[in-house]
Design a protein around this motif. Sequence first.
Motif, PDB file in Angstrom:
ATOM      1  N   SER A 647     -24.286  36.292 -62.962  1.00  0.00           N
ATOM      2  CA  SER A 647     -25.138  34.639 -63.876  1.00  0.00           C
ATOM      3  C   SER A 647     -25.893  33.461 -63.106  1.00  0.00           C
ATOM      4  O   SER A 647     -26.199  33.667 -61.486  1.00  0.00           O
ATOM      5  N   VAL A 648     -27.271  33.262 -62.821  1.00  0.00           N
ATOM      6  CA  VAL A 648     -28.003  32.196 -62.720  1.00  0.00           C
ATOM      7  C   VAL A 648     -28.379  31.323 -63.292  1.00  0.00           C
ATOM      8  O   VAL A 648     -28.808  30.790 -64.070  1.00  0.00           O
ATOM      9  N   GLY A 649     -28.409  30.100 -62.690  1.00  0.00           N
ATOM     10  CA  GLY A 649     -28.990  28.695 -63.056  1.00  0.00           C
ATOM     11  C   GLY A 649     -30.158  29.047 -63.568  1.00  0.00           C
ATOM     12  O   GLY A 649     -30.758  29.570 -63.557  1.00  0.00           O
ATOM     13  N   PRO A 650     -29.977  27.922 -64.579  1.00  0.00           N
ATOM     14  CA  PRO A 650     -31.845  27.997 -65.350  1.00  0.00           C
ATOM     15  C   PRO A 650     -32.827  27.225 -64.647  1.00  0.00           C
ATOM     16  O   PRO A 650     -34.235  27.990 -65.058  1.00  0.00           O
ATOM     17  N   ALA A 651     -32.666  26.401 -63.982  1.00  0.00           N
ATOM     18  CA  ALA A 651     -34.035  25.579 -62.734  1.00  0.00           C
ATOM     19  C   ALA A 651     -33.875  27.224 -61.902  1.00  0.00           C
ATOM     20  O   ALA A 651     -34.369  26.835 -60.381  1.00  0.00           O
ATOM     21  N   SER A 652     -33.281  28.317 -61.516  1.00  0.00           N
ATOM     22  CA  SER A 652     -33.298  29.217 -60.096  1.00  0.00           C
ATOM     23  C   SER A 652     -34.458  29.093 -60.238  1.00  0.00           C
ATOM     24  O   SER A 652     -35.013  29.875 -61.018  1.00  0.00           O
ATOM     25  N   GLN A 653     -34.711  30.065 -59.023  1.00  0.00           N
ATOM     26  CA  GLN A 653     -35.992  30.875 -58.655  1.00  0.00           C
ATOM     27  C   GLN A 653     -36.107  31.713 -59.111  1.00  0.00           C
ATOM     28  O   GLN A 653     -34.613  32.435 -58.696  1.00  0.00           O
ATOM     29  N   LYS A 654     -37.003  32.762 -60.005  1.00  0.00           N
ATOM     30  CA  LYS A 654     -36.953  34.007 -60.169  1.00  0.00           C
ATOM     31  C   LYS A 654     -36.531  35.129 -58.508  1.00  0.00           C
ATOM     32  O   LYS A 654     -37.147  34.678 -57.649  1.00  0.00           O
ATOM     33  N   GLY A 655     -35.448  35.757 -58.696  1.00  0.00           N
ATOM     34  CA  GLY A 655     -35.292  36.386 -57.538  1.00  0.00           C
ATOM     35  C   GLY A 655     -34.309  35.841 -56.666  1.00  0.00           C
ATOM     36  O   GLY A 655     -33.827  36.512 -55.530  1.00  0.00           O
ATOM     37  N   TYR A 656     -33.802  34.954 -57.285  1.00  0.00           N
ATOM     38  CA  TYR A 656     -32.784  33.364 -56.170  1.00  0.00           C
ATOM     39  C   TYR A 656     -31.691  34.409 -56.186  1.00  0.00           C
ATOM     40  O   TYR A 656     -30.590  34.577 -55.260  1.00  0.00           O
ATOM     41  N   GLY A 657     -30.691  34.951 -57.575  1.00  0.00           N
ATOM     42  CA  GLY A 657     -30.135  36.150 -57.501  1.00  0.00           C
ATOM     43  C   GLY A 657     -29.562  37.443 -56.610  1.00  0.00           C
ATOM     44  O   GLY A 657     -28.824  37.578 -55.665  1.00  0.00           O
ATOM     45  N   THR A 658     -30.569  37.814 -56.248  1.00  0.00           N
ATOM     46  CA  THR A 658     -30.616  39.240 -55.926  1.00  0.00           C
ATOM     47  C   THR A 658     -30.343  38.925 -54.824  1.00  0.00           C
ATOM     48  O   THR A 658     -29.698  39.924 -53.484  1.00  0.00           O
ATOM     49  N   TYR A 659     -31.242  37.570 -53.761  1.00  0.00           N
ATOM     50  CA  TYR A 659     -31.267  36.613 -52.880  1.00  0.00           C
ATOM     51  C   TYR A 659     -29.710  36.723 -52.050  1.00  0.00           C
ATOM     52  O   TYR A 659     -29.432  36.965 -51.118  1.00  0.00           O
ATOM     53  N   VAL A 660     -28.745  35.851 -53.048  1.00  0.00           N
ATOM     54  CA  VAL A 660     -27.932  35.581 -52.722  1.00  0.00           C
ATOM     55  C   VAL A 660     -27.064  36.834 -52.691  1.00  0.00           C
ATOM     56  O   VAL A 660     -25.691  37.107 -51.153  1.00  0.00           O
ATOM     57  N   LEU A 661     -27.465  37.864 -53.697  1.00  0.00           N
ATOM     58  CA  LEU A 661     -26.044  39.337 -53.885  1.00  0.00           C
ATOM     59  C   LEU A 661     -26.401  40.210 -52.366  1.00  0.00           C
ATOM     60  O   LEU A 661     -25.388  39.937 -51.378  1.00  0.00           O
ATOM     61  N   GLY A 662     -27.707  40.270 -51.997  1.00  0.00           N
ATOM     62  CA  GLY A 662     -27.673  40.101 -50.393  1.00  0.00           C
ATOM     63  C   GLY A 662     -27.186  40.146 -49.388  1.00  0.00           C
ATOM     64  O   GLY A 662     -26.903  41.011 -48.852  1.00  0.00           O
ATOM     65  N   ILE A 663     -27.932  38.438 -49.421  1.00  0.00           N
ATOM     66  CA  ILE A 663     -26.841  37.884 -47.695  1.00  0.00           C
ATOM     67  C   ILE A 663     -25.485  38.298 -47.896  1.00  0.00           C
ATOM     68  O   ILE A 663     -24.825  37.997 -47.454  1.00  0.00           O
ATOM     69  N   ALA A 664     -24.946  37.915 -49.719  1.00  0.00           N
ATOM     70  CA  ALA A 664     -23.727  38.424 -48.935  1.00  0.00           C
ATOM     71  C   ALA A 664     -23.161  39.602 -48.844  1.00  0.00           C
ATOM     72  O   ALA A 664     -21.955  39.628 -48.177  1.00  0.00           O
ATOM     73  N   ARG A 665     -23.149  40.409 -49.152  1.00  0.00           N
ATOM     74  CA  ARG A 665     -23.042  41.501 -48.959  1.00  0.00           C
ATOM     75  C   ARG A 665     -23.405  42.024 -47.554  1.00  0.00           C
ATOM     76  O   ARG A 665     -22.589  42.517 -46.936  1.00  0.00           O
ATOM     77  N   ASP A 666     -24.595  41.552 -47.076  1.00  0.00           N
ATOM     78  CA  ASP A 666     -24.516  41.965 -45.233  1.00  0.00           C
ATOM     79  C   ASP A 666     -23.017  41.208 -45.252  1.00  0.00           C
ATOM     80  O   ASP A 666     -22.828  41.571 -44.073  1.00  0.00           O
ATOM     81  N   PHE A 667     -22.946  39.224 -45.459  1.00  0.00           N
ATOM     82  CA  PHE A 667     -21.853  39.335 -44.533  1.00  0.00           C
ATOM     83  C   PHE A 667     -20.522  39.833 -44.374  1.00  0.00           C
ATOM     84  O   PHE A 667     -20.325  39.733 -43.865  1.00  0.00           O
ATOM     85  N   LEU A 668     -20.740  40.404 -46.138  1.00  0.00           N
ATOM     86  CA  LEU A 668     -18.803  41.672 -46.064  1.00  0.00           C
ATOM     87  C   LEU A 668     -19.291  42.359 -44.756  1.00  0.00           C
ATOM     88  O   LEU A 668     -18.134  42.821 -44.459  1.00  0.00           O
ATOM     89  N   ALA A 669     -20.311  43.477 -44.987  1.00  0.00           N
ATOM     90  CA  ALA A 669     -20.078  44.305 -43.859  1.00  0.00           C
ATOM     91  C   ALA A 669     -19.979  44.175 -42.654  1.00  0.00           C
ATOM     92  O   ALA A 669     -20.166  44.994 -42.017  1.00  0.00           O
TER      93      ALA A 669
END
Length: 856
Positions: A647-669
Amino acid sequence: MVCTNKIPEPLDLSHHYSRVTKNRGASAVKDFYKYFGIPNIGNLAGGLPNHNYFPFDTLEGAAALPDRFKPTPNKPVNSPNEGRETVISKSANDFTTSQVLVPKTSTTADLLRKIDLKSALQYGTSQGYPPLYSYLRQFTRENMHPNVPYADGPEIILTCGSTDGFSKTIEALSNLWIGGHDPVEEREGIFVEEFCYMNAIQAVRPRGLNIIPITIDEEGMEASGPGGLEHVLRNWDESRGKRPHLMYTVTIGQNPTSGTLSLQRRKEVYAICSRYDVVIVEDDPYWYLQYPSAKDRSIGGQGQSSLESTPSCGNSCNKPKSSGYTFLDSLVPSYLSVDTDGRVVRLDTFSKTVAPGCRLGWITAQPAICERLLRITETSTQQPSGFVQSLIAEMIMGPHSPNGRGGGNDDGGWKTDGWVRWLEGLRGNYERRVRTMCEILDAGKQLVKTGRRQSMSEEWSVVDSVHLYDFAWPLGGMFIWVKLNLESHPLWKKTSHSKLSRALWIHLTTPRYLVLVAPGSLFAPTEKIREEKSYSYFRICFAAVDEADVAPVSHRFVEGCRSFWRKKKLDDIDEDMEEEVEQLMTEDKENEIEVINSIYSEHTLKKTEGGAPESYLLAIPQKDVTLCLSIPSQYPTIALQLTAVDSVGPASQKGYGTYVLGIARDFLAKIFTPGQVCIFDLLQDLEQRLDEYDTDDAEDETNPRGNSSDAIDPLVEITKPPQWTVSTAVTEKKSVFLARACTIQSTSEAQAAITHLLSTDKRAGKATHNINAYRIRSLVDGNEVVYQDCDDDGEDAAGGRLLKLLQIMDVWNVLVVVSRWYGGIKLGPVRFGIINAVARDAIIAAGFGKDSMPHR
């Protein structure tokens, strides 16, 4: 014949004092104490609380009579079974006891005989409580070590146990060295036995000392030969640092190997230390636990009594002085008995003779070294617990006031006769235990296997004997050092040596055997020894279990070894190990979840309701986004997976969740390492990255983190946020500790950095305590100006200890803040160790050195 040789003065060893120790002066406050005892003086000088307000009126306890336990003979008997009587421990109600009572006040005027709570619970001298200090000093000089061969003999100072004594000794005699900052030629070192007591290693390793193992045999440290003390000193490679000037050794019942060093070996080692100017730190908690009956069973029969060959003045012109007690005379003497230079620092303790919880012991050394240790004590522990000191003093010395009661039949105290008799009885009970266990282990170290073999003409019955392990009968101490003969195991060539040893250790803990021993790896001072030798050894302690359990648990050990040697397939040992690994991984995962939810909120990382067992939700604090995680049961051996955005908050910009998931995966790798948890690191990285994202995308925002404009005190406004280096979080009984360190140049910067942290980091702001300390050194108008301060923030005495750490590490222009989130369970003094540990972690990680002062 009269001896005309003059006993030498002890050598001046001040060149071995650390820089801090050399600079220590006497406590100005402590100098007043000598005036406090003047009769009828109106004391308006000291900051002493009034003794009438102490809530304790007396201190009482039922104590054993000194003859509670049966001694064993001082001379070796012909057979281990001769003169043997089993003494079964009874409940306290079955023994005759005496009542010990420390009164509120004593009418005795003599301060060396005055035992009461009025004096014991008050601030006192750092040498120790005067009555107990006086008694132990006399006992040490006249009974324990009557033949110390330097003028005027040794001095003592009381400690909070041997660990405290060792810590102070190391502080006095070694300098802190920080890798990457200090030149290698300044690095100091310490010699230790090839396998040794690891608390000592853990005390010196953070100071940066080179830890140099010396080879050992059945006695203990070897004086000569490859890897022996002389060989290592003679061939010292100065590219490793300074040639070590310290040696730490346990010489009676060595922990863990149980070796007992003979007097002849002591003389050889001492001569080498004298030649190369090495200080000997002799830790001797088991001196009274020497077992004469083991001499004929041990390898070499190393024991030698203190009167057999100890000259009193460096030659044989006089017989050595007797201790006055046959038992003490029968014991192998301390290094002090050959200490002509005054280079021995001996650590004694009540932990093995009364109880470990006493936290009481003493150091014996030449007076000049004791004086330096006194200066350290004045600004650290000050002295051991007054409760403990007064109770032990009353029990042994007895009261010198009609309203007190000591141990013994007549309430007059045990006296030295009773104390020595108590030590004899303790030795007797432990000696009977070690005989019982050794006989069972000795009888079971062979596995007999039968089978049939067929020759060309007939079939034969065959009996094979497999040697499982070996050990030397201990001449002292509390341990049996078992050498495993893993080479005889059927799987020796089919798996690694360390895995086979680990599998046996796990096998012994299974429900059928329920035996827990200490693996040799716990006592390896270096990684090389851990990898190449430690797998071959187990340490068994025969002292801890109840007397009735000594034989049964010994039999279970034997049976566990025998059944393990019958395993012929790798699958047989892999099953036990997989269960243990799975349990350890589960504990790692649960601990990490507990840390995260303690620091952030209890809903930050939680299982998905109705989801798979491996499914979790991770809510990024203050960022209105929740990620779906798959945490496998094998985590952290196997990596976790970030599967989706929940989930993402109602005030978040479009694509915000995908951005967060991407940088999280990069960091774990980038950061995942098998065996190391990483979710907390992931959260910290996401917080920082998303803060930058919010700042970059904010429009017309003067305060992107949502803090009020007056969050920072305008008097300490800073133009640039502090660059914090963060330690690893530590959890202990649900309390979480985290440290941060940063560079500062002024007191206003220090205040600003703290204010900025608490106003911008909600986790820190919600911490139960934010303990801090700083040290600053700068130039003002060409003059050096020094500032240092600390704040407990409600955690009593923690700030001062934190500042003490900065002083020991000799770091400047640094601020350290330790946040503690209280978990509801009191930790006691343990918390101070954790606070300093995480602080040290942050300081070293930040790269601080001992000299941050600008160039003149």
